[in-house]
Design a protein around this motif. Structure first.
Motif, PDB file in Angstrom:
ATOM      1  N   VAL A 179     -23.003   4.165 -18.945  1.00  0.00           N
ATOM      2  CA  VAL A 179     -22.079   5.304 -19.019  1.00  0.00           C
ATOM      3  C   VAL A 179     -21.801   5.848 -17.628  1.00  0.00           C
ATOM      4  O   VAL A 179     -20.643   6.114 -17.275  1.00  0.00           O
ATOM      5  CB  VAL A 179     -22.659   6.412 -19.928  1.00  0.00           C
ATOM      6  CG1 VAL A 179     -21.801   7.650 -19.886  1.00  0.00           C
ATOM      7  CG2 VAL A 179     -22.806   5.907 -21.350  1.00  0.00           C
ATOM      8  N   VAL A 180     -22.833   5.972 -16.812  1.00  0.00           N
ATOM      9  CA  VAL A 180     -22.653   6.478 -15.456  1.00  0.00           C
ATOM     10  C   VAL A 180     -21.819   5.484 -14.644  1.00  0.00           C
ATOM     11  O   VAL A 180     -20.895   5.878 -13.924  1.00  0.00           O
ATOM     12  CB  VAL A 180     -24.012   6.733 -14.775  1.00  0.00           C
ATOM     13  CG1 VAL A 180     -23.839   7.069 -13.311  1.00  0.00           C
ATOM     14  CG2 VAL A 180     -24.761   7.829 -15.505  1.00  0.00           C
ATOM     15  N   ALA A 186     -18.224   5.655 -15.776  1.00  0.00           N
ATOM     16  CA  ALA A 186     -17.618   6.911 -15.332  1.00  0.00           C
ATOM     17  C   ALA A 186     -17.225   6.828 -13.854  1.00  0.00           C
ATOM     18  O   ALA A 186     -16.154   7.307 -13.465  1.00  0.00           O
ATOM     19  CB  ALA A 186     -18.578   8.075 -15.562  1.00  0.00           C
ATOM     20  N   PHE A 232     -13.441   7.078 -12.445  1.00  0.00           N
ATOM     21  CA  PHE A 232     -13.140   8.049 -11.399  1.00  0.00           C
ATOM     22  C   PHE A 232     -12.450   7.376 -10.214  1.00  0.00           C
ATOM     23  O   PHE A 232     -11.449   7.874  -9.699  1.00  0.00           O
ATOM     24  CB  PHE A 232     -14.431   8.748 -10.936  1.00  0.00           C
ATOM     25  CG  PHE A 232     -14.215   9.695  -9.799  1.00  0.00           C
ATOM     26  CD1 PHE A 232     -13.650  10.938 -10.015  1.00  0.00           C
ATOM     27  CD2 PHE A 232     -14.568   9.345  -8.508  1.00  0.00           C
ATOM     28  CE1 PHE A 232     -13.441  11.819  -8.962  1.00  0.00           C
ATOM     29  CE2 PHE A 232     -14.370  10.218  -7.450  1.00  0.00           C
ATOM     30  CZ  PHE A 232     -13.800  11.459  -7.676  1.00  0.00           C
ATOM     31  N   VAL A 252     -11.255   6.866 -23.061  1.00  0.00           N
ATOM     32  CA  VAL A 252     -12.472   7.531 -23.536  1.00  0.00           C
ATOM     33  C   VAL A 252     -12.420   7.706 -25.050  1.00  0.00           C
ATOM     34  O   VAL A 252     -13.391   7.412 -25.757  1.00  0.00           O
ATOM     35  CB  VAL A 252     -12.665   8.889 -22.825  1.00  0.00           C
ATOM     36  CG1 VAL A 252     -13.761   9.707 -23.485  1.00  0.00           C
ATOM     37  CG2 VAL A 252     -12.985   8.673 -21.362  1.00  0.00           C
TER      38      VAL A 252
END
Length: 64
Positions: A8-9, A12, A16, A33
């Motif tokens: 998930v990180v 993300a 970004f 998402v």
């Protein structure tokens, strides 16, 4: 030393960077998402989990 990072990180961070550098619009990222949330509750979720696990196993077995 093993480095462990949540998918998930990592995703993300990728989203970004795509929004900032590649012109991905925030609305498109939001749709992605939402698609992820809907896929996680669908009948295809176990298959996607297995595919992700297999891919991470392959990557983790690569020797540098």
């Amino acid at each position: 030393m093993a480095l462990s990072i949540s998918a998930v990180v990592l995703l993300a961070i990728v989203v970004f960077l795509l929004v900032r550098k590649s012109g991905l619009k925030a609305g498109h990222a939001a749709v992605c998402v939402l698609l992820g949330f809907y896929l996680s509750s669908s009948s295809i979720a176990p298959t996607l989990n297995q595919l992700t696990k297999s891919a991470t196993d392959v990557i983790s077995n690569i020797k540098f």
